[in-house]
Enzyme design. Structure first.
Site, PDB file in Angstrom:
ATOM      1  N   LYS A 296       0.848  -1.203   0.000  1.00 12.22           N
ATOM      2  CA  LYS A 296       0.000   0.000   0.000  1.00 12.22           C
ATOM      3  C   LYS A 296       0.878   1.246   0.000  1.00 12.22           C
ATOM      4  O   LYS A 296       1.758   1.405   0.844  1.00 12.22           O
ATOM      5  CB  LYS A 296      -0.908  -0.010   1.224  1.00 12.22           C
ATOM      6  CG  LYS A 296      -1.707   1.276   1.428  1.00 12.22           C
ATOM      7  CD  LYS A 296      -2.466   1.233   2.747  1.00 12.22           C
ATOM      8  CE  LYS A 296      -3.079   2.579   3.087  1.00 12.22           C
ATOM      9  NZ  LYS A 296      -3.745   2.572   4.410  1.00 12.22           N
ATOM     10  N   ASP A 301      -2.594  10.604   3.778  1.00  9.29           N
ATOM     11  CA  ASP A 301      -3.987  10.194   3.907  1.00  9.29           C
ATOM     12  C   ASP A 301      -4.753  11.172   4.782  1.00  9.29           C
ATOM     13  O   ASP A 301      -4.628  11.156   6.006  1.00  9.29           O
ATOM     14  CB  ASP A 301      -4.068   8.784   4.494  1.00  9.29           C
ATOM     15  CG  ASP A 301      -5.499   8.280   4.578  1.00  9.29           C
ATOM     16  OD1 ASP A 301      -6.367   8.851   3.880  1.00  9.29           O
ATOM     17  OD2 ASP A 301      -5.738   7.317   5.328  1.00  9.29           O
ATOM     18  N   LYS A 308     -10.208  12.574   8.413  1.00  3.26           N
ATOM     19  CA  LYS A 308      -9.704  12.154   9.712  1.00  3.26           C
ATOM     20  C   LYS A 308      -9.687  13.333  10.684  1.00  3.26           C
ATOM     21  O   LYS A 308      -9.570  14.494  10.272  1.00  3.26           O
ATOM     22  CB  LYS A 308      -8.254  11.649   9.576  1.00  3.26           C
ATOM     23  CG  LYS A 308      -8.066  10.374   8.806  1.00  3.26           C
ATOM     24  CD  LYS A 308      -6.578  10.031   8.740  1.00  3.26           C
ATOM     25  CE  LYS A 308      -6.332   8.764   7.944  1.00  3.26           C
ATOM     26  NZ  LYS A 308      -6.815   7.569   8.657  1.00  3.26           N
ATOM     27  N   ASP A 319       1.684   6.412   5.687  1.00  2.00           N
ATOM     28  CA  ASP A 319       0.681   5.475   5.192  1.00  2.00           C
ATOM     29  C   ASP A 319       1.126   4.756   3.916  1.00  2.00           C
ATOM     30  O   ASP A 319       0.363   3.966   3.362  1.00  2.00           O
ATOM     31  CB  ASP A 319      -0.643   6.201   4.963  1.00  2.00           C
ATOM     32  CG  ASP A 319      -1.849   5.288   5.162  1.00  2.00           C
ATOM     33  OD1 ASP A 319      -1.708   4.273   5.873  1.00  2.00           O
ATOM     34  OD2 ASP A 319      -2.920   5.590   4.613  1.00  2.00           O
ATOM     35  N   ASP A 378     -12.057   6.906   3.829  1.00  3.22           N
ATOM     36  CA  ASP A 378     -10.841   6.700   4.625  1.00  3.22           C
ATOM     37  C   ASP A 378     -10.422   5.228   4.619  1.00  3.22           C
ATOM     38  O   ASP A 378      -9.430   4.872   5.237  1.00  3.22           O
ATOM     39  CB  ASP A 378     -11.069   7.189   6.058  1.00  3.22           C
ATOM     40  CG  ASP A 378      -9.769   7.332   6.826  1.00  3.22           C
ATOM     41  OD1 ASP A 378      -8.705   7.461   6.178  1.00  3.22           O
ATOM     42  OD2 ASP A 378      -9.804   7.307   8.069  1.00  3.22           O
ATOM     43  N   GLU A 380      -9.280   3.784   1.993  1.00  9.77           N
ATOM     44  CA  GLU A 380      -8.732   3.878   0.634  1.00  9.77           C
ATOM     45  C   GLU A 380      -7.679   2.824   0.349  1.00  9.77           C
ATOM     46  O   GLU A 380      -7.462   2.454  -0.808  1.00  9.77           O
ATOM     47  CB  GLU A 380      -8.144   5.275   0.398  1.00  9.77           C
ATOM     48  CG  GLU A 380      -6.739   5.509   0.921  1.00  9.77           C
ATOM     49  CD  GLU A 380      -6.597   5.361   2.435  1.00  9.77           C
ATOM     50  OE1 GLU A 380      -5.514   4.929   2.877  1.00  9.77           O
ATOM     51  OE2 GLU A 380      -7.546   5.683   3.170  1.00  9.77           O
ATOM     52  N   ARG A 382      -7.526  -0.386   0.858  1.00 18.47           N
ATOM     53  CA  ARG A 382      -8.007  -1.629   0.237  1.00 18.47           C
ATOM     54  C   ARG A 382      -8.423  -1.400  -1.212  1.00 18.47           C
ATOM     55  O   ARG A 382      -8.457  -2.344  -1.995  1.00 18.47           O
ATOM     56  CB  ARG A 382      -9.129  -2.230   1.077  1.00 18.47           C
ATOM     57  CG  ARG A 382     -10.379  -1.416   1.178  1.00 18.47           C
ATOM     58  CD  ARG A 382     -11.240  -1.837   2.361  1.00 18.47           C
ATOM     59  NE  ARG A 382     -10.671  -1.379   3.623  1.00 18.47           N
ATOM     60  CZ  ARG A 382     -11.180  -1.645   4.818  1.00 18.47           C
ATOM     61  NH1 ARG A 382     -12.265  -2.381   4.915  1.00 18.47           N
ATOM     62  NH2 ARG A 382     -10.606  -1.194   5.925  1.00 18.47           N
TER      63      ARG A 382
END
Length: 532
Positions: A296, A301, A308, A319, A378, A380, A382
């Site tokens: 990933k 993010d 968030k 991230d 949030d 994102e 996956r």
């Protein structure tokens, strides 16, 4: 014995002593140079900044710590009673415990070391030795030359653990615009009573993989766009035999149908991309199973429109740790010239808030045509992984497929900050990854793929829903893994959720504060052991 000059010092035959820093970062750090010295004579430390000698914890039933190779010889040579010193300072020889002993100023004449360090090695296990190495690295920052007998007589696996701990704890993150960072690590560490062997070269490669992952992950997102990461991948792979890098920009992703990556990156001023890094073993190598690693790569993010809280957003430059880890593992495999063909896929995007951001309630069609109902922007990670896993399955023909991601807060809530959540239904793959985890000290815990929870992926408007509805089964890390499994094509697969151990709020043994690079050594050790 005079202090050797740079030109006269022995070199590490691995030739792998530096970790390249990301472009734009200042305060370059150099990994300490590890040099084996066949002689175990502590007088080799004449003129050194530090002589470190090992002391083990007292065995059960005894009260005094136990000197190990070189400790008694150093005491005689330097005219010290180390037993009395240890008792006065309540030094017990526990793993990572350090007692510094300043020596008389007369030692500045080069007749001996400037400082003696008693280094606790605990029970002498690989874990204790890794912690001892880490403690030595922190205790000798700013030194030019360190000599130690802590490696004398160790079997290769234990010597490697000690060396890795030393190199890992020597790390300091890149600092932009700062010239007076922390004291640099020791320049040279000579290990008495050891000889050149794979323990040295493999420890350096493994530690350098972690340094690379940490550097990339720690770089601020003001510098780190998706294409910046792609450029770093090209730069790091340049000149590494057998490694090729391919980058697909947003236009190519649109042409190929990478709907997940494009949706996540749509709200950002910096467009997404996908990087593929391939390592092909040297010609003549016997064919081995093809391993594909997917990481990933969210370079920042915000949570998107499902934004968030401020406090949760601050560390989100990290991230993309999964992408950094799989890149570092492939480069490490190439540097070790492993017989295993390995490919890393890095789906890179910034999850920002903008007029073109994807929305809760949208339906996104990912690579391969599966439609996904978006319940939370949030979640994102996956989505970009879905594209990358389908790409791996349909175009890269993996025998083994592993993805790595800072994916869910649920994983860290369940397991804390020191274990990664490991998901796989493949028993041999599980045991291989557990074995690599035990060898590196990067701890994993097997989590269940609960089939009863698959109803949480059902959608009224799409093939799948990517986040469970309110009132669902819970187990957010489990349902995320079940979602990813849908895109693996039934191949042998494992998912590693590193949301907890991928970041650290303080230094602890070989782990450094901030980006930890967790997983780089684990994957590399798994590949070394022959992933099957």
């Amino acid at each position: 014995m005079p202090r050797p000059t740079d030109s006269s010092r022995p070199t590490n035959s691995s030739g792998l002593t530096d970790a390249s820093r990301p472009a734009g970062a200042s305060g370059p750090a150099r990994m300490p140079r590890l040099v084996p010295v066949a002689s175990g004579d502590v007088r080799h430390a004449a003129g050194a900044d530090v002589l470190a000698v090992p002391v083990a914890a007292a065995p059960q039933g005894e009260s005094e710590p136990q000197p190990r190779p070189g400790t008694a010889d150093a005491a005689v040579w330097l005219g010290l009673n180390t037993s009395v010193l240890a008792e006065q300072q309540r030094f017990r020889g526990t793993a990572g415990e350090v007692l510094g002993v300043p020596l008389p100023s007369a030692r500045d004449d080069g007749a001996g070391p400037r400082r003696l360090v008693l280094l606790g090695v605990g029970d002498g296990s690989a874990t204790s030795l890794r912690r001892a190495g880490a403690a030595l690295a922190r205790a000798t920052r700013g030194a030019e030359r360190v000599v130690t007998t802590a490696g004398t007589g160790l079997p290769p696996a234990d010597l490697r653990a000690f060396c890795e701990g030393l190199l890992l704890a020597a790390y300091a993150p890149p600092r932009e615009g700062v010239t007076d960072g922390p004291r640099p690590p020791a320049e040279l560490v000579e290990l008495l009573g050891t000889d050149e062997g794979p323990a040295f070269s493999r420890a350096v490669v493994a530690a350098r993989a972690t340094w690379r992952a940490r550097d990339l992950t720690a770089t601020p997102s003001s510098t780190k766009s998706p294409h910046w990461v792609a450029d770093q991948a090209r730069a790091m792979a340049a000149g590494v035999p057998g490694v090729e890098v391919e980058v697909w920009d947003a236009r190519e992703l649109r042409r190929r149908g990478f709907g997940g990556v494009l949706a996540v990156g749509a709200g950002s001023a910096t467009p997404p991309c996908v990087v593929t890094v391939r390592y092909t073993p040297p010609a003549g190598t016997a064919p081995r199973r093809h391993v594909v690693l997917v990481g990933k790569g969210i370079t920042f993010d915000t949570g998107g429109l499902s934004i968030k809280p401020r406090e949760a957003m601050v560390p989100m430059k990290t991230d993309m740790a999964g992408a950094a880890v799989v890149l570092a593992a492939v480069l490490g495999a190439a540097e070790l010239e492993l017989p295993q063909p390995v490919t890393a896929v890095l789906p890179l995007a910034e999850n920002a808030v903008g007029a073109s951001s994807y929305r809760p309630g949208d339906v996104v069609r990912v690579l391969g045509g599966t439609s996904v109902e978006i319940a939370n922007t949030d979640a994102e990670g996956r989505m970009v992984l879905a594209d990358a896993l389908v790409h791996a399955d349909t175009h890269l023909a993996p025998d083994l497929l592993v993805d790595v991601a800072t994916l869910t807060g649920a994983a860290s809530l369940g397991l804390g900050k020191r274990h990664a959540a490991l998901y796989t239904a493949d028993a041999p793959l599980l045991e291989q990854l557990r074995s690599a985890s035990a060898a590196t000290g990067e701890r994993v815990w097997r989590m269940p793929l609960v089939e009863d929870y698959t109803y949480a992926l059902e959608s009224d408007v799409a093939d799948l829903r990517h986040v469970a509805a309110k009132g669902g089964p819970g187990g957010g890390s489990i349902t995320a893994a079940l979602f990813l499994r849908e895109f693996t094509g039934g191949r042998r697969w494992a998912h590693l959720d590193i949301a907890g151990p991928g970041r650290a709020d303080k230094d602890e043994h070989e782990v450094t504060k901030g980006a930890t690079g967790f997983g780089a050594r684990l994957l590399l050790r798994w590949l070394e052991d022959g992933a099957v």
